[in-house]
Scaffold this motif. Structure first.
Motif, short mmCIF file in Angstrom:
data_model
loop_
_atom_site.label_atom_id
_atom_site.label_comp_id
_atom_site.label_asym_id
_atom_site.label_seq_id
_atom_site.Cartn_x
_atom_site.Cartn_y
_atom_site.Cartn_z
N THR A 6 -21.19 -11.66 -17.08
CA THR A 6 -22.15 -10.55 -17.03
C THR A 6 -21.62 -9.35 -17.80
O THR A 6 -22.36 -8.71 -18.56
CB THR A 6 -22.44 -10.16 -15.57
OG1 THR A 6 -22.99 -11.27 -14.88
CG2 THR A 6 -23.42 -8.99 -15.53
N PHE A 9 -21.82 -10.05 -21.51
CA PHE A 9 -23.21 -9.98 -21.96
C PHE A 9 -23.67 -8.52 -22.05
O PHE A 9 -24.32 -8.12 -23.02
CB PHE A 9 -24.12 -10.74 -20.99
CG PHE A 9 -25.55 -10.82 -21.46
CD1 PHE A 9 -25.99 -11.88 -22.22
CD2 PHE A 9 -26.46 -9.82 -21.13
CE1 PHE A 9 -27.31 -11.95 -22.66
CE2 PHE A 9 -27.78 -9.87 -21.57
CZ PHE A 9 -28.20 -10.95 -22.32
N MET A 10 -23.31 -7.72 -21.05
CA MET A 10 -23.70 -6.31 -21.05
C MET A 10 -23.08 -5.58 -22.25
O MET A 10 -23.73 -4.76 -22.90
CB MET A 10 -23.28 -5.64 -19.74
CG MET A 10 -24.08 -6.10 -18.53
SD MET A 10 -23.40 -5.50 -16.96
CE MET A 10 -23.58 -3.72 -17.17
N GLU A 154 -29.61 -8.49 -11.03
CA GLU A 154 -29.95 -8.98 -12.36
C GLU A 154 -29.70 -7.84 -13.34
O GLU A 154 -30.44 -6.88 -13.40
CB GLU A 154 -31.42 -9.41 -12.42
CG GLU A 154 -31.91 -9.80 -13.80
CD GLU A 154 -31.14 -10.98 -14.38
OE1 GLU A 154 -30.35 -10.74 -15.32
OE2 GLU A 154 -31.33 -12.11 -13.90
N ASN A 156 -28.53 -8.47 -16.80
CA ASN A 156 -28.64 -8.86 -18.20
C ASN A 156 -29.94 -8.37 -18.83
O ASN A 156 -29.93 -7.81 -19.93
CB ASN A 156 -28.53 -10.38 -18.34
CG ASN A 156 -27.15 -10.88 -18.01
OD1 ASN A 156 -26.17 -10.13 -18.03
ND2 ASN A 156 -27.03 -12.16 -17.67
N ASN A 159 -30.31 -4.65 -19.65
CA ASN A 159 -29.48 -4.23 -20.77
C ASN A 159 -30.06 -4.63 -22.12
O ASN A 159 -29.53 -4.22 -23.16
CB ASN A 159 -28.07 -4.82 -20.62
CG ASN A 159 -27.20 -3.99 -19.71
OD1 ASN A 159 -26.68 -2.95 -20.09
ND2 ASN A 159 -27.07 -4.42 -18.46
#
Length: 212
Positions: A6, A9-10, A154, A156, A159
């Protein structure tokens, strides 16, 4: 491991959004330069974003998540979803009122916040601001969706919404700016915020949100 994924991904989503914003700025400068149209657009968009931050984002970010979490723990998920609906309705209603008042009072707002413009730049700024003010409604909805998703762990999707906005703006600048000019760019900004809302809809539904 999931937390690490996470975070990665962020980080990547943030980098992507920043890069797209840079590309958008470069293309904007290429088409509109630094003349009166550019000054009017930046003034109108900055006024709009200030209103959005003052009246909407601070309220949403500070109040939604802690209350949602408390209701979910004490009364269950069904009541938390009901609270989400009530919150969306109230915030949207307030945003509509602010938007209507902003459209009506745009000449005075521009005069107070951006003094010193010549008459043509001032008139253009007022016109652009009136086009942009409905963005407050879409911005409020977008950030309620963000708060709901974050309340459900949640991170993802929220962002990525800035990237969606920048992609819509870049598409307009590349394909349509020569035909529709600065007024079309203001409309594209509104559509960019609409895109941020629509992008999140499948995910809030996935997490149980049903609008009533």
């Amino acid at each position: 491991m999931k937390k690490i994924k996470t975070l990665i991904f962020m980080f990547m989503a943030t980098v992507l959004s920043k890069c797209l914003a840079l590309v958008r700025t470069i293309i904007f400068a290429n088409y509109f330069g630094t003349g009166s149209e550019a000054n009017a657009y930046f003034a109108a968009s900055n006024i709009l974003l200030q209103f959005l931050e003052i009246f909407m984002l601070s309220v949403i970010c500070s109040s939604f998540i802690p209350i949602y979490s408390k209701i979910e723990v004490e009364s269950g998920r069904k009541e938390a979803i009901k609270y989400s609906n009530n919150f969306m309705n109230v915030i949207s209603f307030i945003a509509i009122i602010i938007s209507i008042l902003g459209i009506i009072l745009a000449p005075y707002i521009v005069k107070v916040i951006t003094p010193g413009f010549d008459s043509s730049t001032y008139d253009l700024t007022v016109s652009l601001l009136r086009i942009l003010f409905p963005t407050i409604i879409l911005g409020a909805m977008a950030y309620v969706c963000v708060a709901f998703l974050q309340s459900n762990f949640e991170f993802n999707i929220p962002n990525l919404i800035s990237a969606i906005f920048n992609i819509i703006m870049i598409i307009y600048l590349l394909l349509f700016s020569s035909k529709y000019g600065i007024f079309g760019l203001a409309v594209a900004m509104v559509l960019g915020w609409l895109g941020q809302v629509l992008f999140q809809v499948p995910w809030i539904i996935k997490h149980g949100y049903r609008f009533k």
